[in-house]
Design a protein around this motif. Structure first.
Motif, mmCIF file in Angstrom:
data_model
loop_
_atom_site.group_PDB
_atom_site.id
_atom_site.type_symbol
_atom_site.label_atom_id
_atom_site.label_comp_id
_atom_site.label_asym_id
_atom_site.label_seq_id
_atom_site.Cartn_x
_atom_site.Cartn_y
_atom_site.Cartn_z
ATOM 1 N N TYR A 21 58.757 -32.514 92.546
ATOM 2 C CA TYR A 21 60.202 -32.627 92.353
ATOM 3 C C TYR A 21 60.924 -32.638 93.700
ATOM 4 O O TYR A 21 60.508 -31.970 94.646
ATOM 5 N N ILE A 34 66.546 -34.144 87.872
ATOM 6 C CA ILE A 34 65.317 -33.403 88.197
ATOM 7 C C ILE A 34 65.005 -32.411 87.086
ATOM 8 O O ILE A 34 63.847 -32.237 86.684
ATOM 9 N N GLN A 37 63.264 -34.059 84.344
ATOM 10 C CA GLN A 37 61.846 -34.263 84.664
ATOM 11 C C GLN A 37 61.050 -32.990 84.406
ATOM 12 O O GLN A 37 59.929 -33.030 83.887
#
Length: 289
Positions: A21, A34, A37
């Motif tokens: 990340y 992020i 994710q």
């Protein structure tokens, strides 16, 4: 004579880097991406805790202040904390709603609002360092490192990552930082007391405190080599290079609000017993005349 830097996002460096990340999001919207994710990988992005006994809710006020700075900028922020605009102005209600999307959306924060309210703020970082990590982000001031497990503190530069809470796309364009400070006050005027105040407020003051950890100088010119670790130097650099630094809003407001109705209003809002509009209306109605 001492600085607190609050606009910090902490993450478990080993687990975070293993996930691939980014640690340099330019905007909050990028940070949300992020977080998506992270969720897709089966991990809850955020951990948060507001419990502080009689002071429960102060962490929530910091969240609102962070977003007021980013979404509406320092001028509106100043007007808000000094009551030049009402507490229930549309800008404030909007920020409550924006924060609600982050904290109240299912799967964003460990355990959701109930866990947030029941978790001591000092324990919010702990899930980041479990094996495997149960969360990846905590937003909290530099003082939170004092509550980390001893094994993390002993190897902080390798275990703990940090970056500034980024700007809001479409809001204030610079990097704002929210913070606080410890003040030294002079009650008796004489040569010795004036000399002491000059000593405490000098740019070079605090080298020994910095080496011991847990202390930040309020001076941009303070020698960062005095800090005991690279993590603290990174935090000092974040504070020193902010385009805008603003003092914690609830600390500036009258105590009946900043240490009272604002705290309790955040609890009522987070547990959905009151809407953002209701909370802001009640705080405004109770603002001391």
């Amino acid at each position: 004579m001492r600085l607190a830097c609050k606009s910090l996002i902490w993450y478990p460096k080993r687990a975070y880097e293993a996930g691939g990340y980014s640690a340099q999001p330019a905007t909050m919207q990028e940070l949300y991406g992020i977080a998506d994710q992270i969720k897709a990988g089966g991990i809850t992005p955020w951990s948060d805790g507001w419990n502080a006994d009689q002071a429960t809710g102060w962490v929530g006020t910091d969240w609102i202040e962070e977003f007021m700075l980013r979404v509406h900028g320092p001028d509106v922020y100043d007007d808000w904390i000094y009551h030049r605009i009402p507490f229930n102005s549309p800008e404030v209600v909007e920020v409550f709603d924006i924060l609600g999307e982050l904290l109240k959306t299912e799967g964003n924060v460990l355990g959701g609002p109930t866990t947030i309210l029941n978790t001591p703020f000092s324990e919010a970082p702990l899930p980041l360092f479990e094996d495997p990590a149960r969360a990846m982000f905590v937003r909290q001031g530099n003082f939170v490192t004092g509550f980390l497990p001893e094994d993390i503190l002993a190897n902080m530069d390798e275990e703990l990552g940090v970056f500034a809470m980024p700007a809001w796309e479409g809001g204030f364009e610079g990097q704002p930082i929210l913070g606080g400070g410890d003040l030294a006050a002079l009650f008796t005027l004489n040569d010795d007391s004036v000399a002491l105040m000059k000593f405490l407020t000098a740019a070079e003051f605090g080298a020994e405190w910095a080496q011991a950890g847990g202390w930040l100088s309020p001076h941009r010119t303070f020698d960062p080599s005095h800090y005991a670790d690279e993590t603290t130097r990174r935090v000092a650099d974040i504070a020193a290079n902010a385009e805008v630094f603003r003092y914690d809003g609830s600390d500036v407001m009258p105590n009946a609000v900043g240490g009272g109705s604002f705290w309790t209003g955040m609890i009522d809002w987070l547990n959905d017993s009151k809407t953002a509009q209701q909370v802001c209306d009640e705080i405004e109605a109770g603002w001391p005349q």
